[in-house]
Design a protein around this motif. Structure first.
Motif, short mmCIF file in Angstrom:
data_model
loop_
_atom_site.label_atom_id
_atom_site.label_comp_id
_atom_site.label_asym_id
_atom_site.label_seq_id
_atom_site.Cartn_x
_atom_site.Cartn_y
_atom_site.Cartn_z
N PRO A 212 0.84 -1.20 0.00
CA PRO A 212 0.00 0.00 0.00
C PRO A 212 0.87 1.25 0.00
N PRO A 213 0.47 2.30 -0.74
CA PRO A 213 1.26 3.54 -0.80
C PRO A 213 0.98 4.42 0.42
N LEU A 214 1.68 4.15 1.52
CA LEU A 214 1.39 4.83 2.77
C LEU A 214 1.60 6.33 2.70
N GLU A 215 2.65 6.77 1.98
CA GLU A 215 2.89 8.21 1.90
C GLU A 215 1.73 8.92 1.21
N LEU A 216 1.17 8.31 0.17
CA LEU A 216 0.01 8.91 -0.50
C LEU A 216 -1.20 8.89 0.43
N ALA A 217 -1.34 7.82 1.21
CA ALA A 217 -2.47 7.75 2.14
C ALA A 217 -2.33 8.80 3.25
N GLY B 67 5.56 18.13 10.77
CA GLY B 67 4.24 17.67 11.18
C GLY B 67 4.03 16.18 11.17
N TRP B 68 4.99 15.40 10.62
CA TRP B 68 4.80 13.96 10.45
C TRP B 68 4.32 13.24 11.72
N PRO B 69 4.92 13.48 12.90
CA PRO B 69 4.48 12.72 14.07
C PRO B 69 3.00 12.90 14.41
N SER B 70 2.41 14.04 14.05
CA SER B 70 1.02 14.30 14.43
C SER B 70 0.05 14.20 13.26
N TYR B 71 0.49 13.71 12.12
CA TYR B 71 -0.44 13.54 11.00
C TYR B 71 -1.60 12.64 11.41
N PRO B 72 -2.80 12.90 10.89
CA PRO B 72 -3.90 11.95 11.14
C PRO B 72 -3.59 10.59 10.53
N LEU B 73 -4.32 9.59 10.94
CA LEU B 73 -4.09 8.25 10.42
C LEU B 73 -4.21 8.24 8.90
N PRO B 74 -3.37 7.44 8.23
CA PRO B 74 -3.42 7.41 6.77
C PRO B 74 -4.80 7.00 6.27
N ALA B 75 -5.20 7.59 5.13
CA ALA B 75 -6.55 7.39 4.58
C ALA B 75 -6.62 6.06 3.83
N ARG B 76 -6.56 4.98 4.56
CA ARG B 76 -6.62 3.66 3.93
C ARG B 76 -7.98 3.36 3.31
N ASP B 77 -9.00 4.12 3.72
CA ASP B 77 -10.32 3.91 3.14
C ASP B 77 -10.37 4.26 1.65
N LEU B 78 -9.37 4.99 1.17
CA LEU B 78 -9.30 5.33 -0.25
C LEU B 78 -8.63 4.23 -1.07
#
Length: 408
Positions: free
Chosen positions: A36-41, A174-185
């Motif tokens: 899965p492309p985590l950086e894009l998520a 901001g990386w440590p506080s990013y929201p959870l990756p949008a895996r629903d996409l």
């Protein structure tokens, strides 16, 4: 507000489909092993957090070829298209951008990846890309999508009247506080993680950067050498989501060195145990960052396999390449890992600086004597901007990263 389109491209090289890890690794993977492309998520999640419309098109696993992608986007042109690149995909990415430029004349085209980070000017002069993102993509994409002038967006390169302009380079804070990756996409059922014992399985990233200073490793190109970790509470929240929302049975921690901070590993393991998840997991480690007590705790928390970057069975090679470990540490790590009941996957590299027939024989002997469960052997490649690559370049030798195939 027009949307941002994030694309994980399907590459076609010499008439064959090719999949790549378009992250800090940037290597080609078998068609049976897409990640899965985590950086894009993550990019999608920060855009959505700020109210910016976003779509994520996993063209690689969906089998969407470049022309079909362009026709799809031309029906409702986005504000910006972002694609991650990889070492062997670059020329095909150029072709994709050429097709997109014809279909989307007013859309900003941005590209990211370790390879374009290493040489942004070539990309800007030889492709239809408007912007090269230097390093991690999330912050730069967010700022550009929000209308920030390019001159005020860190970590990008662009051409201004034919002159290369690069803004300040820094790891996005901001990386440590990013929201959870949008895996629903993403359709997570389309991704297959190597070595998975249980399905469904997926990947998770809790750290960016690595404490090691290996002269051959290209991951520092993108993440630099600064280690930035997500808070343990956020990691456990993401694990909860993977188990409860996506019914994951197994995860792979994609951190370069999951065990870099012993107490952090303890806290994550205790959190997994406290949650009572039916979950198994695997991680990457170095032989100098584990001990018997830690490994037993990891096993109790569901760890079934550790992948160690042994790289060589010769102390001289390990020293020359900056690995920072010793052969004896490798033997001890194997011993205590087996005692904990955890499988061992070991990686080795042939052709490192200082390698000889004798040192390669030492690596073979090390792998056999330790009876490793899995062994992966890679060919050393002097990647641009690495110490190994710089020294080879001074000798007039070029790895030609845009055309080489990851051999292992």
């Amino acid at each position: 507000m027009r949307r941002v389109t994030l694309v994980d491209p399907l590459a076609v090289i010499d008439g064959r489909k090719a999949l790549f890890l378009r992250d800090n690794f940037g290597g080609e993977v078998p068609l049976s092993c897409p990640y899965p492309p985590l950086e894009l998520a993550f990019t999608a999640s920060v855009l959505r957090r700020d109210g910016i419309p976003v779509e994520l098109i996993a063209a690689n696993v969906l089998g969407i070829h470049h022309d079909d992608l362009a026709r799809r986007l031309a029906k409702d042109p986005p504000q910006m298209v972002v694609i991650p690149s990889a070492w062997g995909s670059l020329l095909d990415d150029f072709r994709l951008f050429g097709i997109l430029r014809g279909a989307l004349p007013d859309t900003r085209l941005a590209i990211c990846g370790p390879n374009v980070t290493a040489d942004p000017e070539r990309v800007l002069r030889q492709s239809a890309a408007d912007v090269v993102i230097i390093g991690e993509p999330e912050e730069a994409v967010l700022l550009m999508a929000g209308g920030t002038p390019l001159t005020d967006v860190p970590n990008i390169a662009s051409l201004d009247d034919g002159e290369l302009h690069c803004t300040d380079r820094r790891p996005p804070p901001g990386w440590p506080s990013y929201p959870l990756p949008a895996r629903d996409l993403l359709d997570l059922s389309l991704y297959t993680i190597p070595f998975s014992r249980r399905l469904p399985s997926t990947t998770l990233a809790t750290v960016r950067g690595c404490i090691k200073k290996c002269t051959f490793c290209p991951t520092q190109i993108w993440n630099k050498r600064e280690v930035r970790a997500r808070p343990v509470e956020l990691v456990l929240e993401e694990i909860d989501e993977l188990v409860n929302r996506y019914q994951m049975k197994e995860i792979v921690f994609r951190d370069d060195t999951f065990t870099w901070d012993r107490q952090r590993v303890v806290d994550i393991c205790m959190g997994i145990l406290s949650a009572g998840h039916d979950l198994t997991w695997r991680a990457f480690a170095t032989v100098d960052t584990v001990d018997a007590d830690l490994l037993h705790l990891m096993a109790a928390a569901g760890c079934t396999q550790v992948c160690y970057g042994f790289e060589s069975g010769d102390d001289r090679v390990l020293k020359v390449t900056g690995k920072g470990t010793t052969v004896s540490q490798g033997y001890e790590a194997v011993r205590v890992t087996k005692e904990a009941g955890i499988e061992i996957s070991g990686t080795f590299i042939v052709g490192l600086e200082g390698d000889t027939l004798e040192s390669v024989e030492s690596s073979i002997r090390f792998a056999k004597e330790n009876d490793l469960d899995y062994v992966q052997v890679n060919v050393a490649v002097p990647m641009p901007t690495t110490g190994f690559g710089k020294r080879r370049k001074r000798k007039g030798l070029d790895s030609k990263p845009e055309v080489f195939r990851w051999t292992g």
